[in-house]
Design a protein around this motif. Structure first.
Motif, short mmCIF file in Angstrom:
data_model
loop_
_atom_site.label_atom_id
_atom_site.label_comp_id
_atom_site.label_asym_id
_atom_site.label_seq_id
_atom_site.Cartn_x
_atom_site.Cartn_y
_atom_site.Cartn_z
N UNK A 41 11.94 69.92 137.93
CA UNK A 41 11.82 71.37 138.16
C UNK A 41 13.17 71.98 138.54
N UNK A 42 13.92 71.27 139.41
CA UNK A 42 15.25 71.76 139.80
C UNK A 42 16.18 71.84 138.60
N UNK A 43 16.12 70.84 137.75
CA UNK A 43 16.97 70.81 136.55
C UNK A 43 16.65 72.01 135.65
N UNK A 44 15.36 72.27 135.49
CA UNK A 44 14.92 73.38 134.65
C UNK A 44 15.38 74.73 135.22
N UNK A 45 15.28 74.89 136.56
CA UNK A 45 15.71 76.13 137.21
C UNK A 45 17.19 76.38 136.96
N UNK A 46 17.99 75.34 137.15
CA UNK A 46 19.44 75.49 137.00
C UNK A 46 19.84 75.67 135.54
N UNK A 47 19.15 74.98 134.66
CA UNK A 47 19.44 75.10 133.22
C UNK A 47 19.21 76.53 132.75
N UNK A 48 18.17 77.15 133.29
CA UNK A 48 17.87 78.54 132.92
C UNK A 48 18.78 79.53 133.65
N UNK A 49 19.31 79.13 134.80
CA UNK A 49 20.14 80.02 135.60
C UNK A 49 21.51 80.22 134.95
#
Length: 250
Positions: A100-108
């Protein structure tokens, strides 16, 4: 109704830059004031270096003694940001990319800007719960009763509100400050008597220096406003009897 069990917390400030004096610790005040507002009392603060074995030992000691432990610092993208891997080892959990953290940062980040250093901020105990970051994208995380926050004060402050519904607090801890133009030695005995008669109110005295003159701030803390008010009246009685001047401080 006052809760019978006091909810207590500790704070671990992690970072060589704080120990060296290069960076001022502003996070203790921010966390403590926020915790007071939700009825949690900070009982201990430690400042420790970026050394894995010290982080692990400190976290494991304090998480057994306190209802909540907050760490600040060491969850950024650089080589000395080792809080996340240390927490993983403290709890014997797998340290890897948190989906989930990876996905948040990837989208950020813009395409192509999510480099290896920034990807490191998504590495943590893989089963950790996230603490969302409305300021800079990179989330904090928590495992059981240990909450890991960034060291940058403005970012940390923006993340605290997201935990209001996670923590179980007690009654909000109220405070009142009385500022006097006096010396601690002049009021010590009287203040001790008031404290002895008001065991449910925490009374602290703190010297100050304003406009070339010394004074003392008396701070009253309790979950019960009536007890603070009663204590305040008793202090004002001896202040009047001793002809001590009350002063305003901005």
């Amino acid at each position: 109704m006052t809760n019978k069990k006091e909810i207590i917390a500790s704070i671990i400030i992690i970072g060589n830059e704080v120990l060296s004096g290069r960076t001022k610790d502003l996070n203790t005040s921010a966390i403590s004031m926020w915790l007071n507002s939700i009825g949690i009392s900070v009982q201990e603060v430690r400042v420790i270096p970026d050394i894995e074995k010290i982080i692990i030992a400190t976290v494991n000691e304090l998480r057994k003694k306190f209802d909540y432990v907050f760490t600040t610092g060491g969850i950024g993208p650089t080589h000395d940001d080792i809080t996340a891997i240390s927490i993983s080892k403290a709890f014997n959990l797998k340290y890897d990319f948190h989906k989930e953290a990876f996905s948040i940062l990837e989208n950020y980040y813009e395409p192509g800007k999510f480099n290896e250093g920034r990807q490191k901020m998504a590495k943590m105990p893989t089963t950790a719960n996230l603490i969302l970051n409305p300021s800079s994208g990179a989330p904090g995380f928590y495992v059981e009763n240990v909450f890991c926050l960034p060291g940058v004060p403005s970012i940390l402050k923006s993340m605290l509100g997201g935990l209001n519904n996670v923590l179980i607090g007690g009654d909000p801890i109220l405070s009142k400050t009385i500022n006097l133009r006096t010396y601690e030695s002049e009021i010590a005995e009287s203040l001790t008597n008031v404290q002895n008669n008001n065991q449910d109110v925490e009374i602290g005295s703190y010297p100050f220096f304003r406009q070339g003159k010394l004074g003392v701030s008396i701070v009253l803390r309790s979950v019960d406003k009536n007890k603070i008010d009663n204590c305040n009246l008793q202090i004002l009685e001896f202040v009047k009897a001793k002809n001590i001047k009350l002063v305003e401080i901005d």
